[in-house]
Design an enzyme around this catalytic site. Structure first.
Site, PDB file in Angstrom:
ATOM      1  N   MET A  74      34.513  85.189 -34.044  1.00  0.00           N
ATOM      2  CA  MET A  74      33.691  85.650 -32.848  1.00  0.00           C
ATOM      3  C   MET A  74      34.456  85.538 -31.550  1.00  0.00           C
ATOM      4  SD  MET A  74      30.970  86.820 -34.141  1.00  0.00           S
ATOM      5  CE  MET A  74      30.429  86.579 -35.688  1.00  0.00           C
ATOM      6  N   CYS A  75      35.774  85.191 -31.456  1.00  0.00           N
ATOM      7  CA  CYS A  75      36.544  85.027 -30.050  1.00  0.00           C
ATOM      8  C   CYS A  75      36.784  86.433 -29.567  1.00  0.00           C
ATOM      9  CB  CYS A  75      37.652  84.284 -30.313  1.00  0.00           C
ATOM     10  SG  CYS A  75      37.422  82.489 -30.682  1.00  0.00           S
ATOM     11  N   HIS A  76      36.811  86.560 -28.454  1.00  0.00           N
ATOM     12  CA  HIS A  76      36.914  87.877 -27.686  1.00  0.00           C
ATOM     13  C   HIS A  76      38.746  88.129 -27.492  1.00  0.00           C
ATOM     14  CE1 HIS A  76      32.963  87.324 -26.363  1.00  0.00           C
ATOM     15  NE2 HIS A  76      32.866  88.215 -26.004  1.00  0.00           N
ATOM     16  N   MET A 110      39.341  78.159 -26.924  1.00  0.00           N
ATOM     17  CA  MET A 110      39.887  78.324 -28.238  1.00  0.00           C
ATOM     18  C   MET A 110      41.265  78.808 -28.412  1.00  0.00           C
ATOM     19  SD  MET A 110      37.378  77.433 -29.985  1.00  0.00           S
ATOM     20  CE  MET A 110      37.966  77.958 -31.559  1.00  0.00           C
ATOM     21  N   GLU A 111      41.743  79.489 -27.464  1.00  0.00           N
ATOM     22  CA  GLU A 111      43.178  79.807 -27.678  1.00  0.00           C
ATOM     23  C   GLU A 111      44.012  78.455 -27.206  1.00  0.00           C
ATOM     24  OE1 GLU A 111      41.062  83.435 -27.115  1.00  0.00           O
ATOM     25  OE2 GLU A 111      40.847  81.546 -26.061  1.00  0.00           O
ATOM     26  N   ASP A 125      55.229  72.299 -41.673  1.00  0.00           N
ATOM     27  CA  ASP A 125      55.880  73.284 -42.353  1.00  0.00           C
ATOM     28  C   ASP A 125      57.431  72.811 -42.427  1.00  0.00           C
ATOM     29  OD1 ASP A 125      56.287  75.580 -44.158  1.00  0.00           O
ATOM     30  OD2 ASP A 125      57.190  76.319 -42.236  1.00  0.00           O
TER      31      ASP A 125
END
Length: 300
Positions: A74-76, A110-111, A125
């Protein structure tokens, strides 16, 4: 407050932001990856076979920020005007911090969180061949600005005082003392930088010292950068102007981040390069009292 990612039928949807105002928005998030000492030493020494761990992780974090809308449903899809990843070596691993910026109708929290997560996963990793016990934790939003909801600064940010330092002249190295008396609207008693102005007390984190040590500079001790208080566990320069701290018995308010360094001062001559102009902060004393080695620092 209601959740916004559900429509009137209770179904998930992407929030409509078309009517929102365009504002400058910034978000900072942080996280940690804990590892064995030998793994951390090999990262510092560039002895990981896959390559320069932090350089690869930095690129991955920036790429993660740009790909957030493809990862979180749901992120733009946001045009990012900037993304920066910082690393600090801590005793048992690496602390990662991401700051993301945009000018738009929705925020970049969120970014920033995605950037930190991807950067930490990349470190894992790169190093998993020698250390599968690594732990990624403490991923959190530190602060955000812009938008209808206004500014946010996390309240549970904590650190501690490593050293209280004093000098009777400006531009010289300060000497540690066990405790200092900080006077309201002045600063540290008998310190040359005290006065009725906005830069009453200077603070610098030991994590900034570590950056200088990684450049091969030795002999760094509390007070060498002319800071009144040497701190640990809190990234001071990432906090916004106006932030208030409870430090020991005092309450202090952040008034300035960084400064123009003294030309040819004793600190520059001895250290060669200074972190104070970018990472040191200055405060004024709102409530006076005693500050001692080991005292807690809390954002209030």
């Amino acid at each position: 407050m209601e959740f916004t990612h559900f429509n009137k039928n209770g179904r998930a949807h992407m929030v409509e932001v078309g009517d929102k105002e365009v504002t400058k928005r910034i978000a900072t998030a942080s996280g940690k990856i804990i590892m064995k000492k030998k793994t951390l030493d090999r990262i510092k020494e560039g002895q990981i076979k896959k390559g320069d761990v932090l350089s690869v992780s930095e690129i991955a974090g920036i790429m993660g920020a740009k790909q957030t809308s493809n990862l979180i449903p749901m992120c733009h899809n946001i045009f990012l005007s900037g993304a920066n990843i910082d690393f600090n070596f801590i005793e048992d691993g690496v602390q990662v911090q991401a700051t993301v910026k945009t000018e738009g109708k929705t925020g970049v929290e969120m970014e920033a969180l995605t950037a930190v997560s991807i950067a930490c996963l990349t470190i894992y990793d790169m190093c998993k061949a020698i250390d599968k016990d690594m732990i990624i934790n403490d991923i959190k939003l530190i602060k955000k600005s812009g938008g209808k909801s206004g500014d946010y600064v996390r309240k549970d940010i904590k650190g501690k005082v490593l050293s209280v330092n004093i000098s009777d002249k400006k531009g010289v190295i300060k000497k540690p003392i066990k405790e200092g008396v900080f006077i309201e609207e002045f600063g540290l008693e008998n310190d040359a930088h005290g006065g009725n102005w906005h830069r009453q007390v200077s603070l610098l984190a030991i994590e900034s010292f570590e950056k200088m040590k990684d450049l091969g500079i030795d002999g760094l001790v509390p007070g060498i950068f002319a800071e009144n208080i040497t701190t640990e566990g809190i990234e001071l320069f990432s906090l916004p102007i106006g932030t208030r701290f409870k430090i020991g018995e005092t309450i202090q308010e952040l008034t300035q981040i960084g400064k123009e360094c003294h030309t040819g001062c004793e600190i520059s001559k001895k250290v060669g390069k200074c972190v104070m102009p970018k990472e040191g902060i200055f405060t004024k004393i709102i409530k006076g009292g005693v500050v001692r080695e080991g005292d807690p620092i809390e954002v209030i």
